[in-house]
Write a protein that holds these residues in place. Structure first.
Motif, mmCIF file in Angstrom:
data_model
loop_
_atom_site.group_PDB
_atom_site.id
_atom_site.type_symbol
_atom_site.label_atom_id
_atom_site.label_comp_id
_atom_site.label_asym_id
_atom_site.label_seq_id
_atom_site.Cartn_x
_atom_site.Cartn_y
_atom_site.Cartn_z
ATOM 1 N N THR A 191 13.265 64.818 69.366
ATOM 2 C CA THR A 191 14.638 64.813 69.866
ATOM 3 C C THR A 191 14.778 65.802 71.008
ATOM 4 O O THR A 191 13.866 66.567 71.326
ATOM 5 N N LEU A 192 15.936 65.760 71.635
ATOM 6 C CA LEU A 192 16.344 66.745 72.629
ATOM 7 C C LEU A 192 17.568 67.471 72.085
ATOM 8 O O LEU A 192 18.224 66.989 71.158
ATOM 9 N N LEU A 193 17.912 68.596 72.682
ATOM 10 C CA LEU A 193 19.112 69.323 72.260
ATOM 11 C C LEU A 193 20.336 68.738 72.959
ATOM 12 O O LEU A 193 21.054 69.413 73.701
ATOM 13 N N GLU A 194 20.547 67.455 72.703
ATOM 14 C CA GLU A 194 21.677 66.722 73.249
ATOM 15 C C GLU A 194 22.310 65.910 72.130
ATOM 16 O O GLU A 194 21.638 65.535 71.160
ATOM 17 N N GLU A 195 23.588 65.604 72.283
ATOM 18 C CA GLU A 195 24.361 65.015 71.182
ATOM 19 C C GLU A 195 23.799 63.678 70.698
ATOM 20 O O GLU A 195 23.602 63.478 69.491
ATOM 21 N N MET A 196 23.519 62.748 71.603
ATOM 22 C CA MET A 196 23.084 61.417 71.172
ATOM 23 C C MET A 196 21.712 61.434 70.497
ATOM 24 O O MET A 196 21.533 60.851 69.420
ATOM 25 N N PRO A 197 20.698 62.080 71.089
ATOM 26 C CA PRO A 197 19.409 62.136 70.398
ATOM 27 C C PRO A 197 19.481 62.842 69.049
ATOM 28 O O PRO A 197 18.816 62.428 68.094
ATOM 29 N N MET A 222 11.297 69.357 75.367
ATOM 30 C CA MET A 222 11.919 69.705 76.658
ATOM 31 C C MET A 222 12.989 70.793 76.509
ATOM 32 O O MET A 222 14.106 70.691 77.034
ATOM 33 N N VAL A 223 12.664 71.831 75.779
ATOM 34 C CA VAL A 223 13.595 72.946 75.597
ATOM 35 C C VAL A 223 13.584 73.818 76.850
ATOM 36 O O VAL A 223 12.537 74.337 77.251
ATOM 37 N N ARG A 224 14.740 73.982 77.460
ATOM 38 C CA ARG A 224 14.840 74.792 78.677
ATOM 39 C C ARG A 224 14.986 76.269 78.329
ATOM 40 O O ARG A 224 15.627 76.605 77.332
ATOM 41 N N PRO A 225 14.411 77.143 79.125
ATOM 42 C CA PRO A 225 14.485 78.581 78.810
ATOM 43 C C PRO A 225 15.899 79.112 78.977
ATOM 44 O O PRO A 225 16.703 78.584 79.757
ATOM 45 N N ALA A 226 16.198 80.154 78.226
ATOM 46 C CA ALA A 226 17.496 80.831 78.357
ATOM 47 C C ALA A 226 17.427 81.760 79.570
ATOM 48 O O ALA A 226 16.668 82.731 79.574
ATOM 49 N N ILE A 227 18.195 81.457 80.588
ATOM 50 C CA ILE A 227 18.142 82.247 81.825
ATOM 51 C C ILE A 227 18.921 83.549 81.682
ATOM 52 O O ILE A 227 18.522 84.597 82.182
ATOM 53 N N GLU A 283 23.652 73.476 73.146
ATOM 54 C CA GLU A 283 22.328 73.503 72.525
ATOM 55 C C GLU A 283 22.353 74.288 71.221
ATOM 56 O O GLU A 283 21.670 73.921 70.258
ATOM 57 N N ARG A 284 23.139 75.357 71.190
ATOM 58 C CA ARG A 284 23.254 76.140 69.955
ATOM 59 C C ARG A 284 23.854 75.278 68.835
ATOM 60 O O ARG A 284 23.388 75.297 67.697
#
Length: 325
Positions: A191-197, A222-227, A283-284
């Motif tokens: 999954t991705l950290l998105e609502e539909m997936p 595909m987890v993006r880093p916390a900037i 994402e949280r």
């Protein structure tokens, strides 16, 4: 004991990439893994930068520690020929049926039979032993259909109910289900950290559990880093212009007074920061929903340059650190 790892996920989540990385991770330290493709897309060959996979098992990669990854693209027509030869000893007669188009016809009008053949080949590889009595493969990883179809694809007993209630096809389906519903099998959802997936993942796990199929792990891809750190995100979310202007000024970007360079940079930076804060909050929330599913969670970073062979090995190394031995 050899194990079957079935990898599924909503389209666009990168399930084929994750399946390939998992195969590499499980092959570490001298083990042998078979990576199986059932959708005919040749995605595995592209990832490993090799020629199209034939209907035969062949080595495609060496894992860290000397392990081996073999791959197989299961073609339902050839799988049916194997089946006819195994149970009916048709041999050349089966090949004649293929030339006449009968094999393709059979797998088209009977999709349940197609699924039995596809899953059956993977389950046979899990059970297979060599002359030394040891399992040929330590793990078999299947790049399976998307989440919306995975339960029906795996529940072959239901699929063949209208085809045969007795005989070899029925027996084959029963043998497949014994593997699929045993501790030898785990169905992992990407999954991705998105609502539909995330919602489709939750629905897929509920369906697996309802049908008695073993849900394994959830792999967040595909987890993006916390900037920004937490405090910076809060400042951005609350639009604290003065604090941002002061920070820019202290960084040497001009005075913080109105009209100065630092002050002019505030609004565009705050807009980007707000978008980042919104994404972090979303994402949280999605990560918390996935945690509530009660399955192990593993995370793979977003590779901004795309997936090449080096990137695949990098993902495998990350997955290996998180995967239970």
């Amino acid at each position: 004991m050899s194990r079957l790892h079935v990898v599924s996920g909503k389209g666009g989540t990168g399930k084929t990439t994750v399946a390939a990385a998992l195969a590499l991770a499980l092959a570490a330290d001298g083990k042998r893994t078979l990576l199986v493709e059932v959708e005919g897309r040749q995605g595995i060959a592209q990832l490993f930068e090799t020629e199209a996979l034939p209907y035969e098992e062949r080595k495609i990669a060496t894992a860290p520690g000397g392990g081996e990854v073999h791959a197989l693209a299961i073609d339902p027509e050839y799988a049916l020929l194997d089946y006819l030869h195994m149970f009916y000893k048709l041999g050349s007669a089966g090949r004649a049926l293929k030339k006449l188009g009968a094999i393709d016809f059979a797998t088209t009008i009977a999709p349940g039979l197609r699924d039995v053949l596809l899953t059956g080949k993977a389950c046979e590889a899990v059970r297979r032993k060599g002359k030394d009595g040891k399992f040929v493969y330590d793990s078999v990883v299947m790049d399976a259909p998307p989440t919306g179809r995975i339960t029906r694809f795996l529940n072959v007993n239901h699929e063949v109910a209208g085809l045969a209630r007795t005989g070899p096809i029925h027996n084959q389906a029963q043998a497949v289900m014994r593997v699929l519903k045993s501790p030898q099998t785990a169905v992992h959802l990407v999954t991705l950290l998105e609502e539909m997936p995330v919602q489709e993942t939750a629905d897929g796990i509920a369906e697996l559990r309802a049908d008695g199929l073993p849900a394994g792990a959830v792999i967040i891809n595909m987890v993006r880093p916390a900037i920004l750190d937490h405090d910076a995100v809060e400042i951005a979310a609350n639009g604290q212009r003065a604090a941002v202007a002061k920070a820019l000024s202290q960084a040497g970007l001009g005075g913080a007074r109105r009209g100065g360079l630092a002050e002019r940079l505030v609004d565009p930076l705050l807009e980007q920061a707000r978008e980042h804060a919104e994404r972090v909050g979303l994402e949280r929330t999605q990560r918390a929903e996935l945690s509530d599913l009660g399955l192990p969670l593993h995370e793979l970073e977003l590779l901004t340059d795309g997936i090449d062979l080096a990137g695949l090995y990098r993902l495998a190394a990350d997955l290996r650190k998180q995967w239970p031995s």
